[in-house]
Design a protein around this motif. Structure first.
Motif: not given
Lengths: 321, 226
Positions: B210-214, B217
């Motif tokens: 996804p565009a936004l990582h966490r 991760e």
């Protein structure tokens, strides 16, 4: 006028039914999965579960000793009148939750998050949760109780339009695999996906999709309905079955609910209900009659309306009870 | 009695178990228990291990099977107990107490949900000759409820409440459970994870993160949450 006596009595019966009786739609879905399962360990687990439902019904004991976090969904028809109003209604639902904890018995699960205070009755600050929705026409109220597990099998993520359907599938797989290992999610389960809304609503929609829609029910948007089936098949192609053993039964059904979101985002939540899928529903009519069922019929055309005001359409309600 | 175990081997054990009894257990066996089983989880572990609360004398001769569980139970007005169903709770959370718990309790069987890690088995279980049994499903609460003959004793009910008290329960044909570990420390769950991994790698082929990582991760799908 609906009396509190009827509400309390109905709520007590619902608590017991939810804990003891596996809903028919889920049972049929699980039987199909058990027939198709060829992993020896997964297959053993599913047959043990089927036997467990029988034992629970025969002995009138809870299917699962982990009560989860019992909660209530109340749908009120616009002309319904309740003796004592909503304050009395909430007292009856809390009372029924506490009494059935000692009656069935159910394990008291609810504690204060910091002080671990336990009233031994599944009630406390914010517990049980009571959610409301409304429906035009009618003098009835629908009471639904759901006893869903409270620790694993749920996740939320802010996706963006650029992540697209491929991004939705990837996060769906992430969630199923992460919580499927060792069977933390208590699969095979009904999986609910919440798409859109604000962050909190995304979580609410996904949970309601998992807990308040029945197996084989499809979203009225044909493209979303197709995606539901695609996600169901995708989940069952992971190679993982019950308890995370090799197998192919992970998802009994997948339900997607959507809500309008910020133009820049596409928030998503995934919720796994569980192998016991504890839900029970009753409609209390204005004249005091009570009808029990297992389909909450929570998502109605009114609930999913897009227009500013409610304009009843010519098409009949998707789910007339 | 008990669920048809199909192609899986079924074994009955009397509790307290001996080391010799456990030599017969292989991972993936279906196990039923007879004798006395007790519940102990974070509440009991904290009080006994950290606060020095005392277990009964000769505890391991009464039972050496510790169930990570809280029963669906109630104490009636006459002081008697009713237990409806029993279901395991996830064991990985209790790892930090286990070395000391084996020492003070003499346990040889841990029962719970989802097993523990391979490292836990090697470090804590193998040296003391203990195995792990997982509940099935989860959970077959009503089937386990049927296996309860009576509640023998409840310790620390008033101090810890129903969920965290130590329930000592007499059981007969109590199960089914599946052996997750054996005396050598092998793990059924980890063996199954390894078998599934190849297919998972294929499923992810061609997908992009996804565009936004966490934070924290990883793309390593063999990593576990526990």
């Amino acid at each position: 006028m609906i009396s509190q006596g009827t509400i309390k009595e109905t709520a007590l019966k619902l608590m017991e039914k939810a804990a003891i009786e596996i809903p028919d739609d889920y049972l049929s879905g699980l039987k199909k999965a058990a027939a198709a399962e060829d992993g020896d360990l997964s297959s053993f687990v599913l047959h043990a579960m089927l036997e467990n439902y029988e034992a629970a019904k025969e002995d009138r004991r809870a299917m699962c000793a982990d009560t989860g976090v019992p909660r209530w969904y109340v749908k009120m028809a616009n002309e319904a009148r309740i003796d004592g109003g909503p304050i009395a209604l909430e007292a009856s639902l809390r009372g029924a939750t506490a009494e059935s904890t000692n009656g069935v018995p159910l394990r008291p699960n609810r504690v204060h998050p910091l002080w671990r205070t336990d009233h031994n009755n599944n009630c406390g600050i914010g517990a049980p949760e009571i959610e409301y929705s409304f429906e035009p026409d009618g003098e009835w109220i629908d009471l639904t109780t759901v006893h869903k597990g409270g620790l694993f099998g749920t996740d939320y993520r802010m996706l963006f339009p650029g992540d697209g359907i491929a991004g939705i599938k990837r996060f769906y797989l992430d969630s199923l695999i992460a919580f499927g290992k060792r069977g933390l999610a208590c699969q095979p389960a009904i999986i609910g996906v919440g798409l859109g809304g604000s962050k909190d609503i995304s979580m609410v929609l996904g949970k309601q999709a998992a807990c308040l829609r029945t197996v084989d029910d499809r979203n009225p948007d044909p493209k979303i309905a197709a995606l539901e089936i695609e996600l169901k098949d995708l989940g069952n192609s992971i190679g993982m079955g019950a308890m995370g053993f090799v197998g192919k039964s992970m998802v009994i059904d997948c339900h997607i609910e959507v809500g309008y979101c910020h133009t820049g985002g596409m928030p998503m939540s995934v919720h796994a209900f569980c192998l016991s899928s504890r839900r029970a529903v009753a409609r209390i009519h204005g004249d005091g009659r009570v009808q029990y069922r297992t389909d909450p019929a929570w998502f109605t055309p009114y609930m999913r309306r897009e227009t500013v005001t409610w304009e009843p359409t010519a098409e009949p309600s998707r789910k007339s009870i | 009695m008990g669920t048809d175990s199909g192609t899986l081997k079924k074994i009955n054990l009397n509790v307290p178990v001996t080391l010799d009894d456990l030599k017969a257990i292989e991972i993936g066996n279906v196990v039923y228990l007879n004798g006395v089983v007790y519940t102990a989880r974070e509440g009991v572990y904290q009080r006994v291990i950290e606060d020095g609360w005392k277990l009964p004398d000769d505890f391991a001769s009464i039972s050496n099977a510790n169930f990570h569980c809280s029963p669906a139970a109630v104490r009636d007005a006459d002081g008697s107990y009713r237990v409806g169903a029993m279901t395991g709770t996830a064991s990985f959370r209790f790892s930090k107490w286990l070395a000391r718990w084996f020492e003070v309790s003499g346990a040889r069987i841990i029962i719970g949900k989802g097993g523990m890690t391979f490292d836990d088995y090697k470090k804590y279980f193998v040296p003391v000759g203990a195995i792990y049994l997982t509940t099935v499903g989860y959970g077959t609460g009503a089937l386990l409820g049927r296996g309860i003959k009576k509640v023998r004793d409840v310790r620390w009910y008033d101090e810890l409440g129903i969920a965290q008290a130590m329930w000592m329960i007499e059981v007969e044909n109590f199960g089914p459970f599946i052996a997750d570990s054996d005396l050598a420390g092998n793990s059924l769950f980890e063996r199954e994870n390894a078998k599934i991994k190849g297919n998972i790698d294929k499923l992810y082929e061609g997908t992009k993160p996804p565009a936004l990582h966490r934070y924290g991760e990883t793309d390593d799908r063999s990593e576990e949450l526990i």
